[in-house]
Design a protein around this motif. Structure first.
Motif, PDB file in Angstrom:
ATOM      1  N   TYR A   1       1.052   4.450  -2.625  1.00  0.00           N
ATOM      2  CA  TYR A   1       0.959   5.660  -2.414  1.00  0.00           C
ATOM      3  C   TYR A   1       2.047   6.626  -2.880  1.00  0.00           C
ATOM      4  O   TYR A   1       1.743   7.716  -3.349  1.00  0.00           O
ATOM      5  N   ASP A   2       3.215   6.208  -2.707  1.00  0.00           N
ATOM      6  CA  ASP A   2       4.442   6.890  -2.767  1.00  0.00           C
ATOM      7  C   ASP A   2       5.001   7.012  -4.204  1.00  0.00           C
ATOM      8  O   ASP A   2       5.579   8.075  -4.981  1.00  0.00           O
TER       9      ASP A   2
ATOM     10  N   TYR B   1      -2.575   6.995  -8.724  1.00  0.00           N
ATOM     11  CA  TYR B   1      -3.276   6.982  -7.403  1.00  0.00           C
ATOM     12  C   TYR B   1      -4.723   6.941  -7.208  1.00  0.00           C
ATOM     13  O   TYR B   1      -5.240   6.206  -6.500  1.00  0.00           O
TER      14      TYR B   1
ATOM     15  N   SER C   1      -6.810   3.947  -5.315  1.00  0.00           N
ATOM     16  CA  SER C   1      -7.530   4.180  -4.102  1.00  0.00           C
ATOM     17  C   SER C   1      -8.906   4.138  -4.396  1.00  0.00           C
ATOM     18  O   SER C   1      -9.938   3.815  -3.431  1.00  0.00           O
TER      19      SER C   1
ATOM     20  N   GLU D   1       0.783  -1.315   0.150  1.00  0.00           N
ATOM     21  CA  GLU D   1       0.050   0.128  -0.083  1.00  0.00           C
ATOM     22  C   GLU D   1       0.772   1.216  -0.025  1.00  0.00           C
ATOM     23  O   GLU D   1       0.648   2.224  -0.743  1.00  0.00           O
TER      24      GLU D   1
END
Length: 379
Positions: free
Chosen positions: A219-220, A241, A245, A215
């Motif tokens: 995100y990064d 992203y 998400s 996860e």
């Protein structure tokens, strides 16, 4: 039997946890500019938040056992909301680091306390509910990021946005805790000290770490991957992203229906394989559109990992719910802290594609270990 007001209050608490976390994310560039930070100093501020979170997790069982999740959620949620409002209140970077420690501690205590309450409500209802609550966290993250981005684009001062987020957070925390019954008196909800994960709890914690490594990587690194490796424009890259998400949030809202029909082990195994397939597709294609579809599959795959594992941690025989969740969450947080830098290290020496292959490996290991780790857990 489920208590509707209690359920809605708990949904509000998960929502506000997601909103506050996303508000910090939106203002990372603002914080960087305000304090004049370089990349290393900014990384230290983020690390301070992670250290605070781990510290909070070591005390979560003790505090919830003594005061109950309602009191801990109220205090931690209020401190977390106020911490967001103070992000730009100082000029000294040392004050920022201290504030981030406080934010990390309060955020982790809020996390454990509302998950303990969600476990209690699942038991009262006699059916799975945890995925839906985590869906509210994901929704809160999307709302917080969207509202924050829109306000910044509209010229609203960052301090005004942060104070508004604090006030909204305090209202939602107050409402959520007001609806929560006094679940745990001293000694019922948690223990006297942090439990080092062992046996089944350790295996569940390792699965949580694998899931949150992946996860954190999404995100990064997903946006940079689409922009840099697939040479897409910025708007297309931003969808990386969003696709991950958005799919995760949607799958969480449907996750309780799935959990009521599949065993925990089978669901985690299938989820890991789906995530591995989606990430492999994203890494093997040269088409940005196909990669976005792959990221959506990764979101679907990882959506219900944490809800399932937290529910399992709360029902390990001989372990009190707050202690089990805190122990598993500590390994999960560690995975989220370690995963993105590890991928960056691999990317620096090989390529970002190679670094993100770590997500495939984590998903495969998660699927392989699911049956062993979750055999004793309740469905």
């Amino acid at each position: 039997m489920i208590e509707p007001l209690y359920a809605w209050g708990l949904r509000a608490l998960f929502l506000v946890a997601g909103v506050l976390f996303a508000t910090w994310g939106v203002h990372v560039p603002t914080v960087k500019l305000h304090y004049g930070l370089g990349e290393q100093a900014l990384a230290l501020a983020m690390l301070a938040g992670g250290v605070g979170a781990i510290g909070g997790l070591t005390q979560a069982g003790r505090l919830i056992g003594r005061h109950g999740p309602r009191v801990v959620a109220l205090a931690a949620g209020a401190v977390c909301a106020v911490s967001i409002g103070l992000l730009l209140a100082f000029d000294d970077v040392t004050a920022l680091w201290a504030l981030m420690v406080v934010f990390g501690v309060s955020n982790s205590l809020l996390d454990v306390s509302i998950n303990v309450a969600a476990t209690d409500l699942e038991a009262r209802a006699g059916r799975p509910l945890m995925s839906g609550f985590h869906g509210m966290f994901s929704l809160g993250g999307m709302v917080g990021a969207a509202v924050g981005g829109a306000l910044l684009a509209g010229g609203v001062a960052p301090t005004s946005h942060l104070m508004a987020a604090t006030l909204a957070g305090l209202v939602l925390v107050g409402f959520g805790c007001w609806t929560m019954p006094r679940l745990a008196k001293a000694g019922e909800g948690g223990g006297s000290a942090f439990i080092l994960p062992r046996g089944t709890l350790l295996l569940i914690g390792v699965l949580a770490a694998l899931g949150l490594i992946a996860e954190g990587a999404m995100y990064d690194w997903s946006v940079l991957y689409v922009k840099q490796e697939l040479q897409s424009d910025a708007p297309t890259a931003a969808l990386a992203y969003a696709s991950f998400s958005g799919a995760m949030a949607a799958a969480r809202f449907g996750g309780d229906w799935v959990r009521s029909r599949l065993s925990s082990a089978l669901l985690v195994r299938a989820s890991g394989l789906l995530a591995a397939a989606g990430m492999s597709l994203a890494l093997l294609t040269r088409s940005p559109e196909v990669a976005l579809f792959g990221f959506a599959l990764v979101g679907l795959g990882f959506a219900n990992i944490v809800p399932v594992l937290f529910s399992a941690a709360a029902t390990v025989p001989g372990i009190k719910p707050a202690d089990g969740i805190a122990a598993v969450a500590s390994l999960g947080y560690f995975g989220m802290m370690v995963g993105p830098p590890l991928i960056g290290f691999v990317a620096e020496h090989r390529s970002l594609t190679s670094g993100l292959a770590t997500v495939v490996l984590a998903a495969v290991l998660l699927a392989a270990a699911a049956r062993t780790a979750l055999r004793p857990a309740a469905n």
